[in-house]
Motif scaffolding. Sequence first.
Motif, PDB file in Angstrom:
ATOM      1  N   TRP A 149       0.825  -1.209   0.000  1.00 13.29           N
ATOM      2  CA  TRP A 149       0.000   0.000   0.000  1.00 13.29           C
ATOM      3  C   TRP A 149       0.856   1.254   0.000  1.00 13.29           C
ATOM      4  O   TRP A 149       0.447   2.292  -0.549  1.00 13.29           O
ATOM      5  CB  TRP A 149      -0.950  -0.005   1.187  1.00 13.29           C
ATOM      6  CG  TRP A 149      -2.126  -0.902   0.976  1.00 13.29           C
ATOM      7  CD1 TRP A 149      -2.398  -2.086   1.597  1.00 13.29           C
ATOM      8  CD2 TRP A 149      -3.197  -0.706   0.042  1.00 13.29           C
ATOM      9  NE1 TRP A 149      -3.552  -2.642   1.118  1.00 13.29           N
ATOM     10  CE2 TRP A 149      -4.077  -1.817   0.165  1.00 13.29           C
ATOM     11  CE3 TRP A 149      -3.499   0.287  -0.875  1.00 13.29           C
ATOM     12  CZ2 TRP A 149      -5.223  -1.941  -0.601  1.00 13.29           C
ATOM     13  CZ3 TRP A 149      -4.653   0.157  -1.646  1.00 13.29           C
ATOM     14  CH2 TRP A 149      -5.493  -0.938  -1.501  1.00 13.29           C
ATOM     15  N   THR A 150       2.041   1.190   0.607  1.00 12.23           N
ATOM     16  CA  THR A 150       2.970   2.318   0.498  1.00 12.23           C
ATOM     17  C   THR A 150       3.382   2.515  -0.962  1.00 12.23           C
ATOM     18  O   THR A 150       3.400   3.641  -1.480  1.00 12.23           O
ATOM     19  CB  THR A 150       4.222   2.077   1.360  1.00 12.23           C
ATOM     20  OG1 THR A 150       3.834   1.932   2.727  1.00 12.23           O
ATOM     21  CG2 THR A 150       5.194   3.234   1.234  1.00 12.23           C
ATOM     22  N   GLY A 167       0.362   3.838  -3.016  1.00 10.88           N
ATOM     23  CA  GLY A 167       0.072   5.245  -2.762  1.00 10.88           C
ATOM     24  C   GLY A 167       1.035   6.184  -3.445  1.00 10.88           C
ATOM     25  O   GLY A 167       0.646   7.259  -3.910  1.00 10.88           O
ATOM     26  N   SER A 206      -0.832   6.604  -7.367  1.00 10.40           N
ATOM     27  CA  SER A 206      -1.916   7.499  -6.979  1.00 10.40           C
ATOM     28  C   SER A 206      -2.246   8.502  -8.079  1.00 10.40           C
ATOM     29  O   SER A 206      -3.415   8.733  -8.396  1.00 10.40           O
ATOM     30  CB  SER A 206      -1.549   8.235  -5.687  1.00 10.40           C
ATOM     31  OG  SER A 206      -0.330   8.948  -5.847  1.00 10.40           O
TER      32      SER A 206
END
Length: 422
Positions: A200-201, A204, A208
């Motif tokens: 998820w890091t 993102g 993103s």
Amino acid sequence: MRKTFRQLGIDSGYLLASFFIALPAFIIGVVGFALGLGTAVIWIGVPIMAATLFAMRGMAAAGRAQIPHVIRREVPRPHYKKAKPGASALRRYLTALTDGQSWLNLLWAVAALPIAVAGFAVAIAWWAATIGTLAFPLYGWIINAAVGEENYNAGPDYAAVWLGWGDSYTAQSIVAVLAGLIVAVLLPLVIRGMALALAWTGKGLLASLAGLYERIDTLEESRDAATSAEADALRRIERDIHDGPQQRLVSLGMELSRVRRQMEANPEAAQATLDAAISQTRETIDELRALSRGIAPPILTDRGLEAALAALAARSTVPVDLDVRARARYRTSVESTVYFVVAEALTNVAKHAQATKASVTVEDWDDRLVVSIGDNGIGGAHVSKGHGLSGLADRIKAAEGQWTVDSPEGGPTVILAEVPCT
């Protein structure tokens, strides 16, 4: 269970592989950024910084490629900024310095390394602890035989004595296996948590902006589809008014003029003409009511989607088996989209399908309404412009929905539409 083991393998491989991506990415990013920033005053740092950002694109692509397997969804590819057509080679090269995603790649290299190191260490240590404790009965006796039971003081030995089970090899093995089972049960959870933190890091920082651009493109397509659907609806209404009520009103005006001329000369003929004009007035009112249902059906506004679809099914010239399993009310745009999708589909069935029966099913899947329209007709339905389903496609796209058509030659035809309702 098989799915859990498969995901455990994916997450473990991701944590182990990410370390060998994150470490060189960090080194390249930090060294290149520091060198470029330090020499920027003599302009050498500018191309060095650009080269660093270009190198980070490759490292980011490697890190991004593994993320979908962990989070179980696709990750959009970035759209890097490009120089204008005809720009010089130097201008194209330095464009990376003004690209937001390139700088996010650099930030990812710095932010991902601590998580990657921790994930790599946890994966190695937890797997080693799991295998080591569960396999203790297989190799513990070798250690005992080699050093002697009186000289072997390990964790299982201390734990067995502390529990009061004695210091025998059997007691040590039981303690080790029990500890191994606990560690093994926690293994998927720990590995999954570390993998998600790293994934998820990465998502993102690496996807993103791409996701935002995709969302903008989707909204633009929805806007264009809405405009097209509205224009088609207005053209259809204009055509229907011209061919129906307008012609009747012109005829009605002529009939009333005849009545005025006949009033003195032939009152009986005038009465007959007036009766015909009244009949035409009623027919015109009926046609206008039918047209108004195509604009904003009152039953949909007053009683909701289920009642409106029931009215559609009742008016259909082809028998319709209707099954609506949905909540009482939804947003106006959702109800309107579903209503007109069903209305246009049933119209196409009546006009083109040569069907003897049709079915309409509406189901609420929490975040979307799923609509299925089927018939036993001749099939061969087309979605291209000029065919009956083109307007239906625009309506669904305008609502940011999805749909599929299965209509082989000879039938049957099934239309499946999903309309977001959250």
